[in-house]
Design a protein around this motif. Sequence first.
Motif, PDB file in Angstrom:
ATOM      1  N   LEU A  50       0.810  -1.251   0.002  1.00 32.73           N
ATOM      2  CA  LEU A  50      -0.003   0.069  -0.117  1.00 32.73           C
ATOM      3  C   LEU A  50       0.824   1.317   0.009  1.00 32.73           C
ATOM      4  O   LEU A  50       0.517   2.283  -0.695  1.00 32.73           O
ATOM      5  CB  LEU A  50      -0.905  -0.031   1.266  1.00 32.73           C
ATOM      6  CG  LEU A  50      -1.907   1.182   1.160  1.00 32.73           C
ATOM      7  CD1 LEU A  50      -2.953   1.073  -0.155  1.00 32.73           C
ATOM      8  CD2 LEU A  50      -2.715   1.077   2.517  1.00 32.73           C
ATOM      9  N   GLU A  51       1.945   1.084   0.921  1.00 35.12           N
ATOM     10  CA  GLU A  51       2.781   2.383   0.883  1.00 35.12           C
ATOM     11  C   GLU A  51       3.514   2.782  -0.637  1.00 35.12           C
ATOM     12  O   GLU A  51       3.793   3.536  -0.884  1.00 35.12           O
ATOM     13  CB  GLU A  51       3.881   2.225   1.721  1.00 35.12           C
ATOM     14  CG  GLU A  51       3.461   2.226   3.236  1.00 35.12           C
ATOM     15  CD  GLU A  51       4.573   1.618   4.435  1.00 35.12           C
ATOM     16  OE1 GLU A  51       4.178   1.970   5.584  1.00 35.12           O
ATOM     17  OE2 GLU A  51       5.318   0.899   3.941  1.00 35.12           O
ATOM     18  N   PHE A  52       3.728   1.275  -1.181  1.00 37.26           N
ATOM     19  CA  PHE A  52       4.348   1.499  -2.449  1.00 37.26           C
ATOM     20  C   PHE A  52       3.293   2.319  -3.435  1.00 37.26           C
ATOM     21  O   PHE A  52       3.874   3.204  -4.301  1.00 37.26           O
ATOM     22  CB  PHE A  52       4.724   0.191  -3.051  1.00 37.26           C
ATOM     23  CG  PHE A  52       5.285   0.122  -4.782  1.00 37.26           C
ATOM     24  CD1 PHE A  52       6.436   0.486  -4.753  1.00 37.26           C
ATOM     25  CD2 PHE A  52       4.352  -0.103  -5.570  1.00 37.26           C
ATOM     26  CE1 PHE A  52       6.720   0.726  -6.247  1.00 37.26           C
ATOM     27  CE2 PHE A  52       4.644  -0.236  -6.619  1.00 37.26           C
ATOM     28  CZ  PHE A  52       5.962   0.272  -7.110  1.00 37.26           C
ATOM     29  N   ASN A  66      -9.650  -3.626   3.481  1.00 39.81           N
ATOM     30  CA  ASN A  66      -8.330  -3.427   2.740  1.00 39.81           C
ATOM     31  C   ASN A  66      -8.292  -3.208   1.286  1.00 39.81           C
ATOM     32  O   ASN A  66      -7.474  -2.531   0.533  1.00 39.81           O
ATOM     33  CB  ASN A  66      -7.402  -4.686   2.830  1.00 39.81           C
ATOM     34  CG  ASN A  66      -6.817  -4.465   4.652  1.00 39.81           C
ATOM     35  OD1 ASN A  66      -6.854  -3.376   5.064  1.00 39.81           O
ATOM     36  ND2 ASN A  66      -6.521  -5.613   4.998  1.00 39.81           N
ATOM     37  N   ILE A  67      -9.074  -4.201   0.753  1.00 41.58           N
ATOM     38  CA  ILE A  67      -9.410  -3.825  -0.960  1.00 41.58           C
ATOM     39  C   ILE A  67      -9.750  -2.453  -1.315  1.00 41.58           C
ATOM     40  O   ILE A  67      -9.165  -2.127  -2.306  1.00 41.58           O
ATOM     41  CB  ILE A  67     -10.672  -5.012  -1.205  1.00 41.58           C
ATOM     42  CG1 ILE A  67     -10.127  -6.280  -1.313  1.00 41.58           C
ATOM     43  CG2 ILE A  67     -10.882  -4.747  -2.755  1.00 41.58           C
ATOM     44  CD1 ILE A  67     -11.324  -7.642  -1.206  1.00 41.58           C
ATOM     45  N   ALA A  74      -8.555   2.689  -3.253  1.00 42.21           N
ATOM     46  CA  ALA A  74      -8.825   3.933  -3.308  1.00 42.21           C
ATOM     47  C   ALA A  74      -7.364   4.811  -3.405  1.00 42.21           C
ATOM     48  O   ALA A  74      -7.038   5.858  -3.919  1.00 42.21           O
ATOM     49  CB  ALA A  74      -9.234   4.309  -2.014  1.00 42.21           C
ATOM     50  N   ALA A  75      -6.232   4.112  -2.914  1.00 40.86           N
ATOM     51  CA  ALA A  75      -4.928   4.586  -3.152  1.00 40.86           C
ATOM     52  C   ALA A  75      -4.483   4.687  -4.490  1.00 40.86           C
ATOM     53  O   ALA A  75      -3.391   5.217  -4.711  1.00 40.86           O
ATOM     54  CB  ALA A  75      -4.042   3.695  -2.186  1.00 40.86           C
ATOM     55  N   TYR A  81      -7.352  -6.043  -7.974  1.00 40.71           N
ATOM     56  CA  TYR A  81      -7.006  -6.754  -6.843  1.00 40.71           C
ATOM     57  C   TYR A  81      -7.086  -8.279  -6.889  1.00 40.71           C
ATOM     58  O   TYR A  81      -8.272  -8.829  -7.032  1.00 40.71           O
ATOM     59  CB  TYR A  81      -7.824  -6.109  -5.464  1.00 40.71           C
ATOM     60  CG  TYR A  81      -7.446  -6.286  -4.040  1.00 40.71           C
ATOM     61  CD1 TYR A  81      -6.693  -5.344  -3.407  1.00 40.71           C
ATOM     62  CD2 TYR A  81      -7.516  -7.478  -3.483  1.00 40.71           C
ATOM     63  CE1 TYR A  81      -6.255  -5.362  -2.086  1.00 40.71           C
ATOM     64  CE2 TYR A  81      -7.154  -7.838  -2.046  1.00 40.71           C
ATOM     65  CZ  TYR A  81      -6.614  -6.704  -1.535  1.00 40.71           C
ATOM     66  OH  TYR A  81      -6.117  -6.723  -0.239  1.00 40.71           O
ATOM     67  N   VAL A  82      -6.028  -8.905  -6.757  1.00 40.34           N
ATOM     68  CA  VAL A  82      -6.165 -10.532  -6.739  1.00 40.34           C
ATOM     69  C   VAL A  82      -5.728 -11.036  -5.265  1.00 40.34           C
ATOM     70  O   VAL A  82      -4.907 -10.772  -4.844  1.00 40.34           O
ATOM     71  CB  VAL A  82      -5.171 -11.081  -7.650  1.00 40.34           C
ATOM     72  CG1 VAL A  82      -5.205 -12.458  -7.823  1.00 40.34           C
ATOM     73  CG2 VAL A  82      -5.549 -10.382  -9.190  1.00 40.34           C
ATOM     74  N   ILE A  83      -6.535 -12.013  -4.939  1.00 47.33           N
ATOM     75  CA  ILE A  83      -6.737 -12.843  -3.489  1.00 47.33           C
ATOM     76  C   ILE A  83      -5.670 -13.721  -3.772  1.00 47.33           C
ATOM     77  O   ILE A  83      -6.180 -14.884  -4.850  1.00 47.33           O
ATOM     78  CB  ILE A  83      -7.795 -12.809  -2.828  1.00 47.33           C
ATOM     79  CG1 ILE A  83      -8.360 -11.385  -2.713  1.00 47.33           C
ATOM     80  CG2 ILE A  83      -7.428 -13.387  -1.551  1.00 47.33           C
ATOM     81  CD1 ILE A  83      -9.608 -11.326  -2.034  1.00 47.33           C
ATOM     82  N   LYS A  84      -4.599 -14.119  -3.186  1.00 46.45           N
ATOM     83  CA  LYS A  84      -4.010 -15.516  -2.995  1.00 46.45           C
ATOM     84  C   LYS A  84      -4.733 -16.430  -2.338  1.00 46.45           C
ATOM     85  O   LYS A  84      -5.297 -16.132  -1.466  1.00 46.45           O
ATOM     86  CB  LYS A  84      -2.462 -15.398  -2.348  1.00 46.45           C
ATOM     87  CG  LYS A  84      -1.544 -14.402  -3.062  1.00 46.45           C
ATOM     88  CD  LYS A  84      -0.124 -14.079  -2.212  1.00 46.45           C
ATOM     89  CE  LYS A  84       0.740 -13.134  -2.944  1.00 46.45           C
ATOM     90  NZ  LYS A  84       1.761 -12.868  -2.098  1.00 46.45           N
TER      91      LYS A  84
END
Length: 121
Positions: free
Chosen positions: A61-63, A89-90, A95-96, A101-104
Amino acid sequence: MRALVIDDSRAMRTILTRTMDSLGFEVEAVGDGAQALEAVQRGPLPDVCLIDWNMPVMNGLEFIVEVRKNRDWRDITLMMVTTEAEQANIVRALAAGAHEYVIKPFTTEIIEDKLSMLGLL
């Protein structure tokens, strides 16, 4: 097309590198967001980044936040590939500035479908 795989798990970097390579991407892989930021700064710019959330030094997220601060990098497609499955979190990642978004765990077909939807295949 260039892909940057960002994950602290060596095994996951290998899996994603092989997946992206099989789809015709030139792939670079790094172990955290700080290394990824250095790779983007060094260039050439990736077309897509596949980003884990939980990493040391700088998380995914920081990246994303750092990439989105730089107008020269606005064309980079950002896709989270993570175990973080909470709806909050998604929403935070999208929003960021994440595009997908892919979930492992995931399949090659899921990655391929997401890249197709994003116009990268």
